[in-house]
Design an enzyme around this catalytic site. Structure first.
Site, PDB file in Angstrom:
ATOM      1  N   ASN A 239       0.822  -1.346  -0.058  1.00 62.97           N
ATOM      2  CA  ASN A 239      -0.182  -0.032   0.021  1.00 62.97           C
ATOM      3  C   ASN A 239       0.830   1.267  -0.025  1.00 62.97           C
ATOM      4  OD1 ASN A 239      -2.744   1.353   0.603  1.00 62.97           O
ATOM      5  ND2 ASN A 239      -1.308   2.217   2.083  1.00 62.97           N
ATOM      6  N   GLU A 240       0.725   2.129  -0.970  1.00 60.54           N
ATOM      7  CA  GLU A 240       1.104   3.365  -0.751  1.00 60.54           C
ATOM      8  C   GLU A 240       2.685   3.432  -0.804  1.00 60.54           C
ATOM      9  OE1 GLU A 240      -2.474   6.262   0.202  1.00 60.54           O
ATOM     10  OE2 GLU A 240      -0.793   6.041   1.675  1.00 60.54           O
TER      11      GLU A 240
ATOM     12  N   GLU B  61      -8.491   3.984  -2.218  1.00 59.41           N
ATOM     13  CA  GLU B  61      -8.793   5.035  -1.174  1.00 59.41           C
ATOM     14  C   GLU B  61      -9.276   6.316  -1.651  1.00 59.41           C
ATOM     15  OE1 GLU B  61      -5.816   5.342   1.752  1.00 59.41           O
ATOM     16  OE2 GLU B  61      -5.224   3.266   1.907  1.00 59.41           O
TER      17      GLU B  61
ATOM     18  N   GLU C  80      -4.768   7.653  12.874  1.00 60.98           N
ATOM     19  CA  GLU C  80      -4.046   8.001  11.404  1.00 60.98           C
ATOM     20  C   GLU C  80      -2.574   8.226  11.371  1.00 60.98           C
ATOM     21  OE1 GLU C  80      -5.471   8.201   8.602  1.00 60.98           O
ATOM     22  OE2 GLU C  80      -7.408   7.494   8.908  1.00 60.98           O
TER      23      GLU C  80
END
EC number: 3.2.1.21
Length: 500
Positions: A191-192, A408, A464
């Site tokens: 992811n990313e 996302e 987050e």
């Protein structure tokens, strides 16, 4: 009746009654047959149960004073580990098709390696989770790595700074494929990677928190902002390609699944559309943010602009690695949150090289003091739905129209403990955000982009990373004191939008 249950029931009635479709005719049926609507999570941000897995780099990083904005950590997070069955009911109540989540490497392999032992309890958890997801009528969309390198491997050889990570990652991926691949048909290797490498090794604001002294005095772990991001990214790309090759050779025929990688990018507009320099800056900005990891998996090499500007600090692929990378995906995941203006920048200081300045671009959300779109709570994010369509069309043109899942997309508000929960649930801004972005996704599909799904970030408010719990991206509100879940107005809107 328990007061919390009573409050939840009253809020349910109030919000459900006000969740009538407030926009036009666009809905689930406007999209192609088989289009997946879903919502996403990641292991570290949701699961909690830190005592039932090995440590990872975020466990270490979050305990360094000043690294997390509100001083929190994810030891408990949303306690998804113990509450996943009831939580999945909230997803089905929104009429979603799919649930995107990640596997915690150190929950399966506490020491990061097969030889270090397999955690049977961790395997049982993910088996049970996957089975429950399917039983709820949802399709599991599984990410193998979401920023959480086992601390044991970071200590042993520096994690992704060492080529040793390639074998250990592929062993871990192989184990995931063998344990869960009979039921999981959509796999995401990483992811990313841009965010992981940029903020972990150039700015130091994310784990493992490495950067040059001139980038930040707070990077106690040391680092080299002009070299390490590229080294870590290089090893990540080779690990991705090796894992895809293994899946295709060993599992695809029997399991019938697909493997991709999730990219992240802003869209960039030239600050001055009439300036050739700013138009070139826009292209470089896209090459350094999206192309860094997209170009190799599509073409087997880094973008020419990166090779030219980074020079010898950018590792080179061998001929075998290049061939293995080329076409090493069945789909691309694409995360989109914002757009920026690209301004041509002067040559950077050669004595202070950094990934952040290598592109010769200054990015800004403002032109003549006017934002490109309404600012979100997170100051780097602007609500600019047309940018998602532009980004999709760019990927179509530049990378031969791959299959894309928007893995996302979301917006946040402040975690404001001074307002009643009943007010915090009224997230009309989020409803408008998703509806407008879906309008532009629909338009891109009509223009030939092969978009196969749209996943919101995020399912429920969560940790987050560097921001801790200070902002809320979720469709579901989580009371941090009690961990009670409350449906926001946007969750009812999605239930209506996705009605079958």
């Amino acid at each position: 009746m328990d007061r919390r249950l009573l409050l939840s029931a009253l809020l349910f009635i109030a919000l459900a009654c006000s969740s009538n479709r407030v926009h036009g005719a666009l809905n689930r049926h406007s999209f192609p047959e088989g289009f997946l609507f879903g919502t996403g999570t990641s292991a570290y941000q949701y699961e909690g149960a830190v005592d039932k897995r090995g440590q990872n780099i975020w466990d270490t990083f979050s305990r360094i004073p000043g690294k997390i904005a509100d001083g929190s950590n994810a030891d408990i997070a949303n306690d998804f580990y113990h509450r996943y069955k009831e939580d999945l009911n909230l997803i089905t109540a929104m009429n979603m098709d799919s649930f995107r989540f990640s596997i915690a490497w150190s929950r399966i392999l506490p020491n990061g390696t097969i030889s270090g032992g397999i955690n049977k309890e961790g395997v049982e958890f993910y088996n049970s989770l996957i089975n429950e997801v399917i039983a709820k009528g949802l399709k599991p969309f599984v990410t193998i790595f979401h920023f959480d390198t086992p601390q044991a491997l970071e200590d042993k050889y520096g994690g992704f700074l060492s080529e040793n990570i390639v074998k250990d990652y592929v062993d871990y991926a192989d184990l995931c494929f063998s344990l869960f691949g009979d039921r999981v048909k959509l796999w995401n290797t990483f992811n990313e990677p841009t965010i992981f490498c940029m903020n972990g090794y150039a700015t130091g604001i994310m784990a493992p928190g490495r950067c040059s002294p001139y980038a930040s005095a707070s990077c106690a772990a040391g680092g080299d902002s002009g070299r390490e991001p590229y080294v870590a990214g290089h090893h990540l790309l080779v690990a991705h390609a090796e894992a895809v090759r293994l899946y295709r050779a060993r599992y695809r025929a029997a399991h019938g699944g697909e493997v991709g990688i999730t990219q992240v990018s802003h869209w960039f507009e030239p600050y001055d559309a009439g300036s050739a320099a700013d138009r070139r800056a826009r292209r470089r900005a896209l090459d350094f943010m999206l192309g860094w990891f997209m170009h190799p998996v599509a073409h087997g090499e880094y973008p020419p602009a990166m090779r030219r500007l980074v020079g010898g600090r950018l590792p080179a692929f061998t001929a075998e690695q290049s061939e293995m990378l080329r076409g090493s995906f069945d789909f691309i995941g694409l995360n989109y949150y914002t757009s920026n203006y690209a301004v041509a920048a002067p040559p950077p200081n050669k004595l202070h090289p950094s990934y952040l300045t290598d592109n010769w671009v200054n990015a800004t959300g403002y032109r003549n003091s006017i934002p490109i779109g309404p600012p979100a709570y997170t100051p780097i994010f602007f609500n600019y739905p047309p940018g998602l369509r532009e980004l999709l069309l760019y990927v179509k043109r530049r990378y031969n129209n791959p299959t894309i899942y928007i893995t996302e997309n979301g917006t946040d508000e402040a975690n404001n403990s001074t307002i009643p929960i009943s007010e915090a649930l009224k997230d009309e801004t989020r409803i408008g955000f998703h509806y407008k972005h879906l309008q532009f996704v629909h338009k891109a599909i009509q223009e030939g982009v092969k978009v196969k799904g749209y996943f919101t970030w995020t399912f429920m408010d969560c940790f987050e990373f560097g921001d801790g719990f200070k902002d809320r991206f979720g469709l579901i509100y989580v009371d941090r004191a009690t961990l009670a879940r409350f449906r926001k107005k946007s969750s009812y809107w999605f239930a209506d939008f996705l009605r079958r």
